[in-house]
Design a protein around this motif. Structure first.
Motif, mmCIF file in Angstrom:
data_model
loop_
_atom_site.group_PDB
_atom_site.id
_atom_site.type_symbol
_atom_site.label_atom_id
_atom_site.label_comp_id
_atom_site.label_asym_id
_atom_site.label_seq_id
_atom_site.Cartn_x
_atom_site.Cartn_y
_atom_site.Cartn_z
ATOM 1 N N ALA A 1 43.193 59.283 45.506
ATOM 2 C CA ALA A 1 41.962 58.892 44.821
ATOM 3 C C ALA A 1 42.182 57.523 44.185
ATOM 4 N N PHE A 2 41.094 56.781 44.028
ATOM 5 C CA PHE A 2 41.145 55.459 43.410
ATOM 6 C C PHE A 2 40.374 55.498 42.100
ATOM 7 N N PHE A 3 41.068 55.111 41.014
ATOM 8 C CA PHE A 3 40.495 55.143 39.674
ATOM 9 C C PHE A 3 40.620 53.771 39.013
ATOM 10 N N THR A 4 39.830 53.572 37.959
ATOM 11 C CA THR A 4 40.059 52.435 37.090
ATOM 12 C C THR A 4 41.257 52.745 36.193
ATOM 13 N N GLY A 5 41.968 51.693 35.779
ATOM 14 C CA GLY A 5 43.126 51.877 34.928
ATOM 15 C C GLY A 5 44.404 52.036 35.725
ATOM 16 N N ASN A 6 45.525 52.029 35.017
ATOM 17 C CA ASN A 6 46.828 52.175 35.671
ATOM 18 C C ASN A 6 47.787 53.027 34.827
ATOM 19 N N ALA A 7 47.224 53.859 33.966
ATOM 20 C CA ALA A 7 48.050 54.709 33.106
ATOM 21 C C ALA A 7 48.722 55.817 33.925
ATOM 22 N N GLU B 1 39.216 43.971 39.184
ATOM 23 C CA GLU B 1 37.844 43.468 39.305
ATOM 24 C C GLU B 1 37.308 43.118 37.919
ATOM 25 N N ARG B 2 36.538 42.054 37.882
ATOM 26 C CA ARG B 2 35.893 41.674 36.628
ATOM 27 C C ARG B 2 34.627 42.511 36.437
ATOM 28 N N VAL B 3 34.412 42.951 35.216
ATOM 29 C CA VAL B 3 33.222 43.728 34.883
ATOM 30 C C VAL B 3 32.016 42.792 34.837
ATOM 31 N N HIS B 4 30.895 43.253 35.387
ATOM 32 C CA HIS B 4 29.645 42.495 35.397
ATOM 33 C C HIS B 4 28.558 43.253 34.649
ATOM 34 N N VAL B 5 27.644 42.505 34.094
ATOM 35 C CA VAL B 5 26.465 43.082 33.442
ATOM 36 C C VAL B 5 25.314 43.036 34.439
ATOM 37 N N GLU C 1 32.900 44.593 39.956
ATOM 38 C CA GLU C 1 32.618 43.391 40.741
ATOM 39 C C GLU C 1 32.145 43.711 42.152
ATOM 40 N N GLY C 2 32.575 44.857 42.677
ATOM 41 C CA GLY C 2 32.164 45.227 44.028
ATOM 42 C C GLY C 2 30.664 45.323 44.198
ATOM 43 N N TRP C 3 29.958 45.627 43.106
ATOM 44 C CA TRP C 3 28.501 45.754 43.183
ATOM 45 C C TRP C 3 27.816 44.421 43.479
ATOM 46 N N THR C 4 28.490 43.314 43.210
ATOM 47 C CA THR C 4 27.852 42.012 43.432
ATOM 48 C C THR C 4 27.627 41.732 44.910
ATOM 49 N N SER C 5 28.278 42.502 45.789
ATOM 50 C CA SER C 5 28.086 42.321 47.227
ATOM 51 C C SER C 5 26.834 43.026 47.740
ATOM 52 N N MET C 6 26.208 43.817 46.878
ATOM 53 C CA MET C 6 25.021 44.573 47.293
ATOM 54 C C MET C 6 23.769 43.947 46.680
ATOM 55 N N ALA C 7 22.795 43.641 47.523
ATOM 56 C CA ALA C 7 21.550 43.026 47.051
ATOM 57 C C ALA C 7 20.573 44.098 46.582
ATOM 58 N N ALA D 1 39.076 38.123 29.078
ATOM 59 C CA ALA D 1 40.185 38.584 29.919
ATOM 60 C C ALA D 1 40.290 40.103 29.911
ATOM 61 N N GLU D 2 39.888 40.731 28.791
ATOM 62 C CA GLU D 2 39.942 42.196 28.690
ATOM 63 C C GLU D 2 38.949 42.877 29.614
ATOM 64 N N ASP D 3 38.013 42.115 30.161
ATOM 65 C CA ASP D 3 37.001 42.690 31.046
ATOM 66 C C ASP D 3 37.363 42.535 32.517
ATOM 67 N N ILE D 4 38.630 42.292 32.771
ATOM 68 C CA ILE D 4 39.163 42.378 34.130
ATOM 69 C C ILE D 4 39.890 43.714 34.223
ATOM 70 N N VAL D 5 39.367 44.612 35.029
ATOM 71 C CA VAL D 5 39.806 46.015 35.026
ATOM 72 C C VAL D 5 40.714 46.294 36.224
ATOM 73 N N PRO D 6 41.880 46.935 35.978
ATOM 74 C CA PRO D 6 42.749 47.322 37.101
ATOM 75 C C PRO D 6 42.212 48.560 37.811
ATOM 76 N N PHE D 7 42.451 48.624 39.109
ATOM 77 C CA PHE D 7 42.132 49.805 39.914
ATOM 78 C C PHE D 7 43.420 50.291 40.571
ATOM 79 N N SER D 8 43.648 51.595 40.496
ATOM 80 C CA SER D 8 44.897 52.172 40.992
ATOM 81 C C SER D 8 44.633 53.339 41.932
ATOM 82 N N ALA D 9 45.621 53.586 42.771
ATOM 83 C CA ALA D 9 45.613 54.772 43.623
ATOM 84 C C ALA D 9 46.451 55.852 42.961
ATOM 85 N N VAL D 10 46.016 57.099 43.104
ATOM 86 C CA VAL D 10 46.732 58.248 42.551
ATOM 87 C C VAL D 10 46.900 59.269 43.668
ATOM 88 N N TRP D 11 48.130 59.782 43.829
ATOM 89 C CA TRP D 11 48.373 60.777 44.870
ATOM 90 C C TRP D 11 49.544 61.661 44.466
#
Length: 299
Positions: free
Chosen positions: A142-148, A161-165, A242-248, A260-270
């Motif tokens: 699974a892919f989640f936000t964060g890396n804890a 990915e950078r967070v967008h409003v 940020e991935g949402w910016t590719s969708m119109a 800088a705090e609004d750049i979010v890590p994405f991690s894989a968990v298995w």
């Protein structure tokens, strides 16, 4: 199995000498192995003549029975080999973010092109739901936000990915190229009760709390797609990856947050105990893609 090779070759060539030639062996060796096999079975498979051999009735019945079994065994071995070489198989992938764009979309699309025989079973869900499924062996990764760290699981960060409003195009803030949290403190946020809505809610509260202000956040029982349409018609603003910016989306604007705090890590968990060879190849493929993207960013 070796003796069966000799029997099948003799039956096909109708002679031990022909079988020996086909197998690259001595005639005496083929004849001896076939005789030993007949002794073990307790029946004669061949009648020996000066001109060669022919199958006995018992030998014909034996081959009629054994050949389908051998073909099935061969098919099973081929499938097992294909799975080991990751030519086929299944990787069950849990996601909580969009596949509209970004690293995850490129990973899924590229892997499908390189390994068309492997089925990528994509499943939406929440963090707790996906973790339960991984531990129950119902989900491979699974892919989640964060890396804890996650108890009992391996975690590896792959991209950020950078967070967008997200807001309506007629919203006053839509004229800005980028935004920061002080500009958002009086805004009305809307989020979905469905994943990843609860995580978005917590993220907004965590970021706005720095300004001693509890944000105005309303949860709606809608899908993320419906939520985006609600934002587009002015019901409120929300946060997206940020991935949402590719969708119109009609009448929808997306502006990046500058901190800088609004750049979010994405991690894989298995699960480290997973024995799915297709998962191992998928992880290796993801690591290679992440490395290539890092190189491109620094060029």
């Amino acid at each position: 199995m070796r003796a069966l090779r000799y029997v099948l070759a003799a039956a096909e060539q109708m002679s031990f000498s022909g079988a020996a030639c086909a197998l690259g062996m001595k005639v005496s060796s083929v004849s001896r192995h076939v005789r030993d096999f007949e002794d073990d079975l307790g029946i004669s498979l061949f009648e020996r003549t000066t001109s060669g051999v022919r199958l006995t009735d018992a030998g014909s019945r034996f081959l009629d029975d054994i050949i389908p079994v051998l073909k099935r065994a061969e098919a099973v071995l081929q499938r097992a080999g294909a799975a080991g070489r990751v030519e086929e198989g299944t990787v069950r992938v849990g996601i909580i973010t969009t596949l509209a764009g970004g690293f995850l979309r490129e990973l899924i699309a590229s892997y499908r092109r390189c390994y068309p025989g492997v089925d990528l079973d994509i499943q939406d869900g929440g963090r707790r739901e996906h973790l339960r499924a991984i531990r129950a062996r119902m989900l491979d990764i699974a892919f989640f936000t964060g890396n804890a760290p996650v108890a009992g699981c391996d975690v590896e960060e792959f991209w950020r990915e950078r967070v967008h409003v997200a807001m309506a195009v007629h919203h006053p803030l839509a004229s800005s190229n980028a935004l920061d949290w002080p500009q958002l403190r009086d805004e009305r946020f809307i989020v979905s009760t469905m994943e990843p809505g609860p995580e978005v809610h917590d993220y907004i509260v965590r970021r706005v709390a720095d300004y001693s202000t509890y944000p105005d956040v309303t949860s709606r029982q809608v899908t993320v797609e419906t939520l985006m349409h609600m934002v587009a018609i002015g019901e409120g603003i929300t946060l997206v990856s940020e991935g949402w910016t590719s969708m119109a989306h009609a009448d929808l604007a997306m502006r990046p947050l500058t901190a800088a705090e609004d750049i979010v890590p994405f991690s894989a968990v298995w699960s480290p105990s997973s024995d799915n060879p297709a998962l191992r190849r998928f992880l290796s493929f993801a690591r290679d893609l992440a490395a290539r993207q890092r190189v491109r960013r620094h060029q």
